[in-house]
Design an enzyme around this catalytic site. Structure first.
Site: not given
Ligand code: R5P
Length: 295
Positions: A205
């Protein structure tokens, strides 16, 4: 270890040539994995489109209660029908997600920092492989901090989880963290994503960046892209469109879905981009139509 000074800058990513080792499986880099791993990966990546819409709501693991996620028990049932995978903590899953869900599960297994810390890069493996097996997790998510103070310990965490994952055929999702002081360049993302894949992650990711196609081409496992901070819906759909056009295998979006005024409609629009090839403009029109119908 190679002499750093003598290294040539990588530049030829053969963008016109598809990944050469797909075999007969729909997930990049997974052709030689065993049946169990492939089964889990098939719960994450749709065997027809090869792509995924992952919904990240694991933010509470270091942020506590976050805007949009005040009540997991209320928001998750509204979104769950429109996403392929729920990315969450074991606490969030066990307390607020019915076990009858048809979604795949990306289980966050590292933790150790909170919003109270300046340096978030020090984590431990907090969830054992036995619990990942009990929860039937389809992958285990490990935060990594390349170039930060916590690099060594986060790669140690990652390696332990990957080793356990191979024992029981559960894939590992390596998450590239971007801290305050850390770079957000294609040079950084190429380094970090490739390192995670070579250390054995089956999925990585990361974030969108300039020359994103090069980052995708250089990484031999599928990339899923975080949404990052909340954007207006049309811009978030453009982000989703660009990452899919750039070769990502999907999105792992959190705030741009759950902080939308209309989270369920947003999830459906993102799905159109990822699985049905909608342009960002068409997906935004679709989102507006859904919203107008609701009003
Ligand atoms: C990273 O720290 C975690 O996986 C978060 O929940 C994720 O990366 C956040 O997703 P977004 O940036 O789309 O809110």
């Amino acid at each position: 270890m190679a002499d750093k000074d003598g290294l040539k800058v990588a530049k030829n990513y053969h963008l016109d040539e598809p990944f050469a080792n797909m075999g007969d499986f729909h997930v990049k880099g997974a052709a030689s994995l065993d049946w169990g791993m492939k089964k889990h990966l098939s719960r994450i990546f749709d065997p027809i489109t090869g792509k995924t819409v992952m919904f990240a709501f694991d933010h509470g693991y270091f942020m506590g209660s976050t805007s949009g996620l005040e009540r997991l028990d209320l928001i998750i049932p509204k979104l769950e029908p429109y996403v392929d995978v729920l990315m969450a903590t074991r606490g969030g899953l066990r307390t607020c997600v019915p076990a009858s869900t048809r979604c795949g599960v990306a289980l966050r297994v590292t933790s150790g920092s909170s919003m109270m810390n300046d340096d978030l890069s020090h984590e431990v493996v907090a969830v054992g492989i036995e619990d990942a097996i009990r929860m039937n997790a389809d992958c285990m998510a490990v935060q990594t901090f390349i170039g930060a103070d916590g690099q060594l310990s986060s790669l140690d965490n990652l390696s332990k989880v990957i080793n356990d994952g191979f024992k029981y055929s559960i894939p590992t999702l390596g998450v590239v963290a971007v801290g305050k002081e850390m770079e957000r360049t294609d040079r950084f993302f190429k380094l970090a994503t490739r390192m995670l894949a070579e250390l054995g992650c089956q999925i990585v990711k990361t974030y969108y960046c300039d020359n994103f196609e090069d980052v995708v081409a250089a990484c031999p496992v599928p990339l899923v892209i975080a949404g990052g901070k909340k954007l207006p819906e049309d811009e978030a759909l453009t982000l989703a469109y660009n990452v899919i056009k750039g070769g990502a295998a999907g999105v792992d979006m959190g705030r741009n879905i759950f902080q939308s005024e209309h989270p369920a409609e947003m999830a459906q629009a993102v799905r159109k981009v990822v699985h049905e090839g909608f342009t960002d403009k068409d997906a935004y029109d679709y989102y507006r139509e859904l919203v107008d119908k609701e009003i």
